[in-house]
Design a protein around this motif. Structure first.
Motif, PDB file in Angstrom:
ATOM      1  N   GLN A 314     -23.411   2.918 -28.554  1.00 33.79           N
ATOM      2  CA  GLN A 314     -24.306   2.007 -29.245  1.00 33.79           C
ATOM      3  C   GLN A 314     -25.732   2.173 -28.695  1.00 33.79           C
ATOM      4  OE1 GLN A 314     -22.617  -1.915 -30.204  1.00 33.79           O
ATOM      5  NE2 GLN A 314     -20.800  -1.328 -29.063  1.00 33.79           N
ATOM      6  N   THR A 315     -26.705   1.775 -29.469  1.00 34.89           N
ATOM      7  CA  THR A 315     -28.098   2.065 -29.128  1.00 34.89           C
ATOM      8  C   THR A 315     -28.528   1.447 -27.809  1.00 34.89           C
ATOM      9  OG1 THR A 315     -28.806   0.172 -30.471  1.00 34.89           O
ATOM     10  CG2 THR A 315     -28.800   2.337 -31.532  1.00 34.89           C
ATOM     11  N   PHE A 316     -27.909   0.332 -27.418  1.00 34.71           N
ATOM     12  CA  PHE A 316     -28.335  -0.333 -26.195  1.00 34.71           C
ATOM     13  C   PHE A 316     -27.684   0.260 -24.951  1.00 34.71           C
ATOM     14  CE2 PHE A 316     -24.621  -2.766 -27.659  1.00 34.71           C
ATOM     15  CZ  PHE A 316     -23.859  -2.846 -26.505  1.00 34.71           C
ATOM     16  N   GLU A 317     -26.756   1.197 -25.100  1.00 35.35           N
ATOM     17  CA  GLU A 317     -26.019   1.724 -23.969  1.00 35.35           C
ATOM     18  C   GLU A 317     -26.765   2.867 -23.285  1.00 35.35           C
ATOM     19  OE1 GLU A 317     -21.515   0.762 -25.588  1.00 35.35           O
ATOM     20  OE2 GLU A 317     -22.295   2.811 -25.677  1.00 35.35           O
ATOM     21  N   ALA A 318     -26.490   3.033 -21.985  1.00 34.03           N
ATOM     22  CA  ALA A 318     -27.043   4.131 -21.203  1.00 34.03           C
ATOM     23  C   ALA A 318     -25.933   4.678 -20.317  1.00 34.03           C
ATOM     24  CB  ALA A 318     -28.230   3.641 -20.369  1.00 34.03           C
ATOM     25  N   ALA A 319     -26.299   5.533 -19.375  1.00 34.88           N
ATOM     26  CA  ALA A 319     -25.290   6.159 -18.524  1.00 34.88           C
ATOM     27  C   ALA A 319     -24.516   5.134 -17.698  1.00 34.88           C
ATOM     28  CB  ALA A 319     -25.942   7.184 -17.609  1.00 34.88           C
ATOM     29  N   SER A 320     -25.088   3.962 -17.493  1.00 33.62           N
ATOM     30  CA  SER A 320     -24.435   2.919 -16.697  1.00 33.62           C
ATOM     31  C   SER A 320     -23.468   2.069 -17.508  1.00 33.62           C
ATOM     32  CB  SER A 320     -25.496   2.008 -16.081  1.00 33.62           C
ATOM     33  OG  SER A 320     -26.251   1.367 -17.104  1.00 33.62           O
ATOM     34  N   LYS A 321     -23.209   2.446 -18.754  1.00 32.75           N
ATOM     35  CA  LYS A 321     -22.443   1.577 -19.657  1.00 32.75           C
ATOM     36  C   LYS A 321     -21.048   1.248 -19.152  1.00 32.75           C
ATOM     37  CE  LYS A 321     -21.278   5.708 -22.392  1.00 32.75           C
ATOM     38  NZ  LYS A 321     -21.554   6.396 -23.669  1.00 32.75           N
ATOM     39  N   ASP A 322     -20.461   2.112 -18.324  1.00 33.50           N
ATOM     40  CA  ASP A 322     -19.105   1.845 -17.851  1.00 33.50           C
ATOM     41  C   ASP A 322     -19.065   0.911 -16.649  1.00 33.50           C
ATOM     42  OD1 ASP A 322     -20.357   3.979 -16.519  1.00 33.50           O
ATOM     43  OD2 ASP A 322     -18.454   4.812 -15.839  1.00 33.50           O
ATOM     44  N   TYR A 323     -20.233   0.571 -16.074  1.00 32.61           N
ATOM     45  CA  TYR A 323     -20.246  -0.451 -15.029  1.00 32.61           C
ATOM     46  C   TYR A 323     -21.282  -1.533 -15.322  1.00 32.61           C
ATOM     47  CZ  TYR A 323     -23.994   2.559 -13.051  1.00 32.61           C
ATOM     48  OH  TYR A 323     -25.122   3.312 -12.852  1.00 32.61           O
ATOM     49  N   GLU A 324     -21.583  -1.696 -16.593  1.00 29.16           N
ATOM     50  CA  GLU A 324     -22.493  -2.754 -17.056  1.00 29.16           C
ATOM     51  C   GLU A 324     -21.642  -3.899 -17.576  1.00 29.16           C
ATOM     52  OE1 GLU A 324     -23.982  -5.155 -19.093  1.00 29.16           O
ATOM     53  OE2 GLU A 324     -24.772  -3.788 -20.613  1.00 29.16           O
ATOM     54  N   PHE A 325     -21.442  -4.902 -16.722  1.00 30.80           N
ATOM     55  CA  PHE A 325     -20.469  -5.959 -17.002  1.00 30.80           C
ATOM     56  C   PHE A 325     -21.114  -7.249 -17.498  1.00 30.80           C
ATOM     57  CE2 PHE A 325     -17.800  -3.196 -14.479  1.00 30.80           C
ATOM     58  CZ  PHE A 325     -16.529  -3.390 -14.993  1.00 30.80           C
ATOM     59  N   SER A 326     -22.250  -7.164 -18.191  1.00 28.26           N
ATOM     60  CA  SER A 326     -22.842  -8.396 -18.711  1.00 28.26           C
ATOM     61  C   SER A 326     -21.944  -8.997 -19.787  1.00 28.26           C
ATOM     62  CB  SER A 326     -24.227  -8.122 -19.297  1.00 28.26           C
ATOM     63  OG  SER A 326     -24.135  -7.415 -20.524  1.00 28.26           O
ATOM     64  N   HIS A 327     -21.972 -10.313 -19.891  1.00 28.24           N
ATOM     65  CA  HIS A 327     -21.181 -11.008 -20.908  1.00 28.24           C
ATOM     66  C   HIS A 327     -21.640 -10.610 -22.303  1.00 28.24           C
ATOM     67  CE1 HIS A 327     -19.659 -14.420 -23.330  1.00 28.24           C
ATOM     68  NE2 HIS A 327     -18.672 -14.402 -22.448  1.00 28.24           N
ATOM     69  N   LEU A 328     -22.942 -10.370 -22.459  1.00 32.81           N
ATOM     70  CA  LEU A 328     -23.481  -9.963 -23.753  1.00 32.81           C
ATOM     71  C   LEU A 328     -22.864  -8.638 -24.211  1.00 32.81           C
ATOM     72  CD1 LEU A 328     -25.503 -10.239 -26.106  1.00 32.81           C
ATOM     73  CD2 LEU A 328     -27.217  -9.142 -24.629  1.00 32.81           C
ATOM     74  N   SER A 329     -22.843  -7.646 -23.334  1.00 29.50           N
ATOM     75  CA  SER A 329     -22.266  -6.345 -23.696  1.00 29.50           C
ATOM     76  C   SER A 329     -20.765  -6.454 -23.904  1.00 29.50           C
ATOM     77  CB  SER A 329     -22.583  -5.306 -22.616  1.00 29.50           C
ATOM     78  OG  SER A 329     -23.969  -5.031 -22.572  1.00 29.50           O
TER      79      SER A 329
END
Length: 371
Positions: A314-329
């Protein structure tokens, strides 16, 4: 609606950390449609989702998945300021840094002192983070007695550190404990190895990030309907920055040979069918030839229908997407998984399918540039 009554439904869950909320959303939509898997196989975060599914009665599975993802996601106060665009991506990077610095509640916490300053310690302590909180979370959300006696079949993959060999822990042959699930998700150097019966294990994604091959090789004679939920897409756009290079290489590395596996098994099915046709042309005295029998048994002994559900970046994702644990994501990934199952089940090609011999492959949410 497609008829599943003559098939065993198998849910195959890839690894992918925080992206695993996509699998939980997909399962929610699957359950709403009335489909419950008889077998769930997972790697890494897929093994955690799988354990929650298999370790609870059908009417509690979605609620327990929701409880897990609510527990491990962080509701940062600035989330509402960045609904979309570049600033939304910046928010995601900030959330990932927060997870790196503080850990994730109910999952992992920073290790003090850091293992880099110690030598000769126990292998379970050589890591940046301590996963003791995950064990407590698993015990609170998974009924392991139910899992091992009444739940759907569970298979989780890990890697033996000393041999480098893939090992599958299968509830048909092994009493599954929290340690088996944690071993499947022990990705170094972030997470420590897990010891089981004197052997030490790391995350199964180091060898293959999908348990699809194990499922196909372990199939019985009944037709299988496999729903494979992948968290990394093998196909993607040419990177235009170092940040995009980092993300793209991670997608390629962890998409983990799904197409290779399906292509291989399609070829084996075709080989078996060709051998069967050849056998019909041979004289009776050659029907029992062992070489012919081996060729006829090359493919899985049952028809296989495989729905391939892939989380596309998705457009808001980056390389850190697999450890980005925000409730929004988390909520966005959950919603995307549910939406993709609903779209796939409503697709005419899926509605009209009929279990047949061979391997049928469906990818019904692909974008035009994914083909």
């Amino acid at each position: 609606m497609a008829d599943y009554s003559n098939e065993e439904c198998v849910l195959v869950l890839q690894g992918g950390g925080a992206l695993g909320a996509y699998q939980a959303g997909a399962f929610e939509a699957l359950a709403k449609s009335g489909v419950q898997p008889g077998w769930v196989a997972g790697i890494s975060i897929g093994s955690i989702n799988a354990a929650i599914i298999c370790g609870n009665p059908a009417d509690q599975r979605v609620a327990k998945l929701r409880a897990f993802w609510e527990r491990v996601s962080v509701d940062l106060p600035a989330a509402g300021w960045f609904p979309s665009g570049r600033m939304r991506q910046v928010f995601g990077e900030w959330a990932a840094l927060d997870a790196m610095a503080k850990g994730v509640q109910g999952f992992f916490k920073p290790r003090f002192p850091w293992a880099g300053f110690t030598q000769g310690g126990a292998l379970r302590g050589i890591s940046y983070y301590d996963t003791t909180p995950l064990r407590e979370t698993l015990l609170s959300l998974v009924d392991f007695d139910y899992l091992n006696s009444k739940g759907p079949r569970l298979s989780v993959g890990a890697v033996d550190i000393e041999t480098g060999n893939f090992t599958y822990f299968d509830s048909q042959t092994t009493t599954i404990t929290p340690e088996h699930i944690m071993a499947s998700g022990a990705l170094p150097p972030g997470f420590p190895a897990v010891e089981i019966a004197g052997r030490h294990y790391w995350d199964g994604g180091l060898v293959s990030n999908t348990p699809l091959q194990y499922v196909l090789e372990s199939a019985g004679k009944d037709p299988l309907c496999i729903i494979q939920v992948d968290l990394f897409s093998a196909r993607g756009k040419l990177p235009k920055s170092l940040a995009e290079v980092d993300e793209r290489q991670k997608d390629i590395r962890f998409s983990s040979r799904t197409r290779l596996t399906t292509d291989r098994f399609r070829q084996l099915h075709e080989l078996s069918a060709a051998a069967a046709r050849l056998a019909a042309k041979l004289p009776a005295e050659m029907q029992a030839d062992p070489d012919l029998a081996q060729l006829r048994a090359a493919g899985p002994p049952c028809p296989v229908t495989l729905m391939h559900l892939i989380h596309r970046p998705q457009t808001f994702e980056a390389a850190s997407k697999d450890y980005e644990f925000s409730h929004l994501s988390m909520t966005q990934h959950w919603a995307a998984g549910a939406r993709d199952i609903e779209r796939s089940f409503a697709h005419k090609a899926w509605q009209d399918r009929k279990p047949t011999e061979g391997l049928q492959l469906f990818d019904l949410t692909a974008r035009p540039d994914d083909q």
